[in-house]
Scaffold this motif. Structure first.
Motif, PDB file in Angstrom:
ATOM      1  N   ASP A 124     -11.460 -12.500   4.146  1.00 24.27           N
ATOM      2  CA  ASP A 124     -11.469 -11.443   4.921  1.00 24.27           C
ATOM      3  C   ASP A 124     -12.281 -11.502   6.102  1.00 24.27           C
ATOM      4  O   ASP A 124     -12.166 -10.912   7.267  1.00 24.27           O
ATOM      5  CB  ASP A 124     -12.142  -9.925   4.172  1.00 24.27           C
ATOM      6  CG  ASP A 124     -11.149  -9.542   2.804  1.00 24.27           C
ATOM      7  OD1 ASP A 124     -10.043 -10.050   2.843  1.00 24.27           O
ATOM      8  OD2 ASP A 124     -11.537  -8.811   2.105  1.00 24.27           O
ATOM      9  N   LYS A 168      -5.489  -9.670  14.053  1.00 27.02           N
ATOM     10  CA  LYS A 168      -5.757  -9.281  15.345  1.00 27.02           C
ATOM     11  C   LYS A 168      -5.997 -10.545  16.197  1.00 27.02           C
ATOM     12  O   LYS A 168      -6.821 -11.460  15.936  1.00 27.02           O
ATOM     13  CB  LYS A 168      -6.909  -8.452  15.105  1.00 27.02           C
ATOM     14  CG  LYS A 168      -7.466  -8.062  16.676  1.00 27.02           C
ATOM     15  CD  LYS A 168      -9.024  -7.295  16.388  1.00 27.02           C
ATOM     16  CE  LYS A 168      -9.473  -6.922  17.490  1.00 27.02           C
ATOM     17  NZ  LYS A 168     -10.993  -6.331  17.615  1.00 27.02           N
ATOM     18  N   ASP A 213      -6.764  -8.277  10.334  1.00 25.76           N
ATOM     19  CA  ASP A 213      -7.021  -6.718  10.666  1.00 25.76           C
ATOM     20  C   ASP A 213      -7.181  -5.864   9.616  1.00 25.76           C
ATOM     21  O   ASP A 213      -6.196  -5.334   8.981  1.00 25.76           O
ATOM     22  CB  ASP A 213      -5.738  -6.141  11.691  1.00 25.76           C
ATOM     23  CG  ASP A 213      -6.068  -4.970  12.185  1.00 25.76           C
ATOM     24  OD1 ASP A 213      -7.114  -4.300  11.859  1.00 25.76           O
ATOM     25  OD2 ASP A 213      -5.063  -4.438  12.905  1.00 25.76           O
ATOM     26  N   MET A 214      -8.271  -5.715   8.923  1.00 24.97           N
ATOM     27  CA  MET A 214      -8.650  -5.053   7.575  1.00 24.97           C
ATOM     28  C   MET A 214      -8.244  -3.458   7.828  1.00 24.97           C
ATOM     29  O   MET A 214      -7.858  -2.776   6.904  1.00 24.97           O
ATOM     30  CB  MET A 214      -9.972  -5.282   7.206  1.00 24.97           C
ATOM     31  CG  MET A 214     -10.050  -6.598   7.066  1.00 24.97           C
ATOM     32  SD  MET A 214      -9.034  -7.458   5.823  1.00 24.97           S
ATOM     33  CE  MET A 214      -9.250  -6.759   4.353  1.00 24.97           C
ATOM     34  N   HIS A 215      -8.163  -3.017   8.898  1.00 25.41           N
ATOM     35  CA  HIS A 215      -7.953  -1.418   9.176  1.00 25.41           C
ATOM     36  C   HIS A 215      -6.541  -1.255   9.100  1.00 25.41           C
ATOM     37  O   HIS A 215      -6.213   0.153   9.216  1.00 25.41           O
ATOM     38  CB  HIS A 215      -8.497  -0.913  10.391  1.00 25.41           C
ATOM     39  CG  HIS A 215      -9.982  -1.357  10.448  1.00 25.41           C
ATOM     40  ND1 HIS A 215     -10.975  -0.542   9.689  1.00 25.41           N
ATOM     41  CD2 HIS A 215     -10.909  -2.179  11.065  1.00 25.41           C
ATOM     42  CE1 HIS A 215     -12.246  -0.750   9.988  1.00 25.41           C
ATOM     43  NE2 HIS A 215     -12.277  -1.810  10.856  1.00 25.41           N
ATOM     44  N   GLY A 216      -5.457  -2.066   9.400  1.00 26.88           N
ATOM     45  CA  GLY A 216      -4.022  -1.884   9.588  1.00 26.88           C
ATOM     46  C   GLY A 216      -3.466  -1.846   8.167  1.00 26.88           C
ATOM     47  O   GLY A 216      -2.180  -1.880   8.132  1.00 26.88           O
ATOM     48  N   VAL A 218      -3.401  -1.111   3.457  1.00 26.50           N
ATOM     49  CA  VAL A 218      -3.617  -0.411   2.497  1.00 26.50           C
ATOM     50  C   VAL A 218      -3.120  -1.144   1.344  1.00 26.50           C
ATOM     51  O   VAL A 218      -2.121  -1.543   1.215  1.00 26.50           O
ATOM     52  CB  VAL A 218      -3.536   1.068   2.408  1.00 26.50           C
ATOM     53  CG1 VAL A 218      -4.268   1.890   3.497  1.00 26.50           C
ATOM     54  CG2 VAL A 218      -2.202   1.306   2.583  1.00 26.50           C
TER      55      VAL A 218
END
Length: 236
Positions: A124, A168, A213-216, A218
């Motif tokens: 990650d 990213k 890009d861990m925020h993009g 789920v």
């Protein structure tokens, strides 16, 4: 069409190939100066560049896609190379700290599926480097080099593909401004300095470093195999 591993090896044995490898290794070293204790994976035809981190990394492995053929590495030592389907790489999830993709992405049968495998294997907090021929540069059309095969990308196209698969782009570096001809070393280096200052958009290749890009993403569901399944939340 993917270049054969034997043809790639022949190129890197030429004067132009040695100059190319030296220049790109300098660029890669600036991005990843130290991989001590880390797990490093090279995908495509990465042998000429993995030697940067072979002695310092805890694990350093080269994988060639089936359509390219096996590329032995390192030469003269116990092999750390294997052949694999690019959509089913033989490693568990989250194994590698660093993944280098060179002479692989633009030649992949399915580049998006290859990047999904890269995502799966990369930790990650890991980093990916992709080296691809620039659509605007001369090297993308020189079939005598490994960069003249497959699908070239502009910087914008590459960023779009990476962003669409939850990577990213941290930064991009243009390289290889000299036309793909057998230049003397001094002339080759002069082209590199002048091209980077005057017309960076016409580089022969683009080197892009990317993070996950861990925020993009789920998780859709919990997988019993431990394999991560991701969905694009923008489509909901």
């Amino acid at each position: 069409m993917a270049i054969d591993a034997r043809d790639a090896a022949e190129f890197y044995a030429t004067g132009l190939g040695r100059l190319t490898a030296t220049l790109l290794r300098q660029k890669l070293r600036e991005i990843w100066p130290n991989c001590a204790g880390q797990a490093v994976l090279g995908l495509g035809y990465a042998g000429p560049y993995l030697q940067l981190w072979r002695e310092q990394a805890a694990r350093c492995i080269a994988v060639s896609p089936q359509q390219m053929g096996l590329a032995p590495w390192p030469l003269g030592r116990a092999s750390l190379a294997c052949l694999s389907e690019e959509e089913a790489l033989p490693f568990p999830d989250l194994l590698f700290d660093r993944i280098l993709l060179v002479h692989g992405f633009e030649q992949a049968d399915n580049a998006r599926r290859l990047l999904r495998e890269v995502w799966r294997l990369l930790k990650d907090d890991g980093r990916l480097i992709i080296v691809v021929p620039n659509r605007r540069g001369l090297w993308a059309y020189a079939e005598s080099t490994p960069f003249g095969h497959g699908q070239p990308y502009s910087e914008r196209q590459l960023a779009r593909v990476l962003g669409g698969l939850f990577f990213k782009v941290e930064h991009r570096t243009p390289a290889l401004f000299a036309p793909p001809l057998p230049w003397p070393r001094r002339a080759f280096e002069l082209w590199e300095r002048a091209g980077g200052a005057i017309a960076p958009q016409f580089s022969g290749v683009t080197i892009a470093e990317a993070s996950k890009d861990m925020h993009g993403v789920v998780p859709l569901r919990r997988s019993t195999s431990g394999r991560r399944v991701l969905a694009d939340i923008t489509g909901f």
